[in-house]
Design an enzyme around this catalytic site. Structure first.
Site, PDB file in Angstrom:
ATOM      1  N   LYS A 142      -3.534   6.008  15.693  1.00  0.00           N
ATOM      2  CA  LYS A 142      -4.591   6.826  15.093  1.00  0.00           C
ATOM      3  C   LYS A 142      -5.606   7.136  15.942  1.00  0.00           C
ATOM      4  O   LYS A 142      -6.237   5.992  16.283  1.00  0.00           O
ATOM      5  CB  LYS A 142      -4.945   5.929  13.734  1.00  0.00           C
ATOM      6  CG  LYS A 142      -4.043   5.550  12.658  1.00  0.00           C
ATOM      7  CD  LYS A 142      -4.687   4.715  11.796  1.00  0.00           C
ATOM      8  CE  LYS A 142      -3.623   4.572  10.259  1.00  0.00           C
ATOM      9  NZ  LYS A 142      -4.308   3.609   9.308  1.00  0.00           N
ATOM     10  N   GLU A 146       5.121  -1.840   8.193  1.00  0.00           N
ATOM     11  CA  GLU A 146       3.795  -1.885   8.815  1.00  0.00           C
ATOM     12  C   GLU A 146       2.851  -2.828   8.285  1.00  0.00           C
ATOM     13  O   GLU A 146       2.959  -2.981   7.234  1.00  0.00           O
ATOM     14  CB  GLU A 146       3.352  -0.396   8.622  1.00  0.00           C
ATOM     15  CG  GLU A 146       1.858  -0.171   9.278  1.00  0.00           C
ATOM     16  CD  GLU A 146       1.416   1.246   8.832  1.00  0.00           C
ATOM     17  OE1 GLU A 146       0.143   1.279   8.793  1.00  0.00           O
ATOM     18  OE2 GLU A 146       1.986   2.143   8.523  1.00  0.00           O
ATOM     19  N   ARG A 188      -4.801   9.461   8.496  1.00  0.00           N
ATOM     20  CA  ARG A 188      -5.817   8.658   7.809  1.00  0.00           C
ATOM     21  C   ARG A 188      -5.870   8.921   6.264  1.00  0.00           C
ATOM     22  O   ARG A 188      -5.522  10.087   6.108  1.00  0.00           O
ATOM     23  CB  ARG A 188      -7.305   8.436   8.487  1.00  0.00           C
ATOM     24  CG  ARG A 188      -7.464   7.972   9.682  1.00  0.00           C
ATOM     25  CD  ARG A 188      -6.783   6.936  10.329  1.00  0.00           C
ATOM     26  NE  ARG A 188      -7.276   5.556   9.519  1.00  0.00           N
ATOM     27  CZ  ARG A 188      -7.973   4.530   9.987  1.00  0.00           C
ATOM     28  NH1 ARG A 188      -8.271   4.601  11.154  1.00  0.00           N
ATOM     29  NH2 ARG A 188      -8.225   3.472   9.364  1.00  0.00           N
ATOM     30  N   SER A 189      -6.358   8.084   5.398  1.00  0.00           N
ATOM     31  CA  SER A 189      -6.457   8.280   4.026  1.00  0.00           C
ATOM     32  C   SER A 189      -7.383   9.395   3.722  1.00  0.00           C
ATOM     33  O   SER A 189      -7.323  10.307   2.823  1.00  0.00           O
ATOM     34  CB  SER A 189      -6.431   7.197   3.225  1.00  0.00           C
ATOM     35  OG  SER A 189      -7.663   6.493   3.498  1.00  0.00           O
ATOM     36  N   GLN A 212       0.890  -1.335   0.019  1.00  0.00           N
ATOM     37  CA  GLN A 212      -0.017   0.037  -0.072  1.00  0.00           C
ATOM     38  C   GLN A 212       0.856   1.189   0.156  1.00  0.00           C
ATOM     39  O   GLN A 212       0.455   2.308  -0.671  1.00  0.00           O
ATOM     40  CB  GLN A 212      -0.825  -0.166   1.137  1.00  0.00           C
ATOM     41  CG  GLN A 212      -1.832   1.134   1.444  1.00  0.00           C
ATOM     42  CD  GLN A 212      -3.247   1.079   2.141  1.00  0.00           C
ATOM     43  OE1 GLN A 212      -3.924   0.001   1.781  1.00  0.00           O
ATOM     44  NE2 GLN A 212      -3.099   1.322   3.484  1.00  0.00           N
ATOM     45  N   ASP A 230      -0.447  -1.861  12.801  1.00  0.00           N
ATOM     46  CA  ASP A 230      -1.466  -0.981  12.577  1.00  0.00           C
ATOM     47  C   ASP A 230      -3.067  -1.544  12.992  1.00  0.00           C
ATOM     48  O   ASP A 230      -3.677  -1.644  13.919  1.00  0.00           O
ATOM     49  CB  ASP A 230      -1.369  -0.142  11.023  1.00  0.00           C
ATOM     50  CG  ASP A 230      -2.562   0.803  10.944  1.00  0.00           C
ATOM     51  OD1 ASP A 230      -3.442   1.057  11.859  1.00  0.00           O
ATOM     52  OD2 ASP A 230      -2.804   0.907   9.689  1.00  0.00           O
ATOM     53  N   GLU A 280      -3.214   9.730  -0.512  1.00  0.00           N
ATOM     54  CA  GLU A 280      -2.322  10.514   0.424  1.00  0.00           C
ATOM     55  C   GLU A 280      -1.286  11.500  -0.422  1.00  0.00           C
ATOM     56  O   GLU A 280      -0.240  11.772   0.446  1.00  0.00           O
ATOM     57  CB  GLU A 280      -1.729   9.457   1.394  1.00  0.00           C
ATOM     58  CG  GLU A 280      -2.488   8.779   2.175  1.00  0.00           C
ATOM     59  CD  GLU A 280      -2.184   7.897   3.200  1.00  0.00           C
ATOM     60  OE1 GLU A 280      -1.071   7.392   3.304  1.00  0.00           O
ATOM     61  OE2 GLU A 280      -2.969   6.979   3.811  1.00  0.00           O
TER      62      GLU A 280
END
Length: 431
Positions: free
Chosen positions: A341, A289, A370-371, A167, A316, A209
């Site tokens: 988060k 991650e 966050r996205s 990602q 995460d 992002e």
């Protein structure tokens, strides 16, 4: 006393064009705090619930009027007259009012927006910057650090419409003397990467992002183009700049296998960990991650065993900023770092508790966006105020990402040497 006299909720837009909750907390004396809740794309199954209306006739079901009504109704009624500086008490009132394990009655988006707005109002009342107030709430007054940024310059997975499975591919300007220099290095690499991709006839459109999202043939190709850009920008990979990955492996975990459809490869749990380890031997990757699915605890034990002494392994979706789940990870020696988060857990107090628990156990804590973001830059103050040492807040474009970097520049200007930039020393396994 910083007496709360009003709480206001409203529906605003996030960076993906979806509604989110913004809250204001007003105190006697005219002090006001305002904050907005972010929203994730690749979400852990155990995250606190983001309350959406589900009314398909408004915003395709993504409206947040119910959550906003909860702010303007029961939350407001419960907090009027309370002391905004008593953050733990305010958050507990909202948690008790909700009464569910995952905040699905009032919505984590409603509770979080009010929680952060209250902290901002309290900081204004005390006449101090938000990061200083957060440091006091954290029990670490005056202890600050500028975070090493993990800059997400190349996107795949859920954050992009391409055939790259991993990602996020990130650069960390660890060789910088201060945050200002780190930001400049990241920006120069970002712009150089654009030229490199353009020269290869690849797309330079960006993902959620702000990272580029080209159609590359493999994850190794993504690392190769970043290496080329870093060196072309005049920096040495492994010394000036290190690399970090966010696999978001839960997104391609199917029937007990890791299906990298972009590469046409399928791995079992240990095989995927071995694949990641091989990447760390080819490139200076110092942080990975969500290298496995959130439920693959046996796999995480193996991954930690083979890489945990030298690579930062960040949970995460694995930990979802939750102290109960983190406790299990610590007891079982799973991973060595937690991604933080706010909206995974839904309040500032619980977020600070997760950071403290991680640090006490020798884990690092990486503060993250966050996205789906807004112009709210609270995470910049959180990173400095807890001396977390690392931050993930996207690429070097899109104002929803740059807002956080700009706030960090302002904070560094205020604090100077009181907030050191420690580079590689902040990353688990690299000190």
């Amino acid at each position: 006393m910083a007496k709360i006299i009003n709480v206001i909720g409203r529906e605003i837009m996030d960076s993906r064009g979806n509604p989110t909750v913004e809250a204001e907390v007003h105190l006697e004396g005219g002090f006001i705090g305002m904050a907005a809740a972010p929203s994730g794309a690749s979400t852990g199954s155990r995250e606190a619930l983001e309350l959406r209306d589900g009314d398909k006739s408004r915003y395709l079901g993504k409206g947040v009027l119910t959550a906003v009504a909860n702010v303007n109704g029961p939350i407001r009624a419960a907090l009027i007259g309370k002391d905004a500086t008593a953050q733990a008490e305010l958050d507990q009132i909202m948690i008790d009012l909700d009464g569910t394990e995952n905040k699905d009655k009032l919505g984590a988006n409603a509770i979080l927006a009010v929680s952060l707005a209250a902290a901002k109002a309290a900081a204004a009342f005390k006449g101090m910057p938000l990061y200083a107030h957060i440091a006091e709430l954290n029990g670490t007054p005056g202890q600050y650090a500028m975070p090493v940024p993990m800059m997400n310059i190349l996107n795949g997975g859920e954050h992009a419409d391409n055939n790259v499975d991993i990602q996020e591919f990130m650069v960390q300007p660890v060789g910088a003397k201060n945050f200002r220099e780190a930001l400049r290095m990241g920006a120069e690499i970002f712009h150089t990467l654009k030229k490199v991709l353009h020269g290869k006839g690849l797309s330079t459109s960006v993902g959620d992002e702000g990272g580029f999202a080209p159609n590359l043939s493999s994850n190794a190709d993504a690392l190769a183009v970043i290496k080329e850009a870093v060196e072309l920008a005049g920096y040495k990979l492994g010394t000036d700049v290190t690399l970090a990955l966010d696999c978001a492996a839960s997104e391609f975990y199917k029937d007990g296998k890791y299906d990298l459809s972009g590469e046409g490869k399928v791995f079992d749990s240990n095989g995927f960990s071995d694949f990641l380890k091989s990447l760390t031997e080819q490139y200076p990757i110092v942080s990975i991650e969500d290298g496995l699915d959130e439920s693959d605890w046996d796999g995480w034990a193996y991954q930690t065993k083979i890489m945990g002494d030298k690579i930062q392994l960040v949970g995460d979706d694995l930990f979802v900023t939750n102290t109960k789940i983190l406790t299990r990870g610590i007891e079982n020696g799973i991973a060595n770092s937690i991604l933080i988060k706010f909206n995974q857990i839904g309040s500032l107090t619980e977020t600070l508790a997760a950071i403290r628990m991680a640090k006490a156990a020798g884990y690092t804590a990486v503060i993250s966006h966050r996205s789906g973001e807004t112009e709210d830059s609270t995470i910049a103050d959180l990173a400095v105020g807890t001396a977390a040492g690392q931050i993930k807040t996207g690429s070097l474009c899109r104002s929803d990402r740059v807002a956080k970097y700009n706030q960090l520049l302002r904070i560094e200007e205020q604090l100077g040497e009181k907030a050191p930039y420690r580079g590689l020393k902040e990353i688990k396994g690299q000190a």
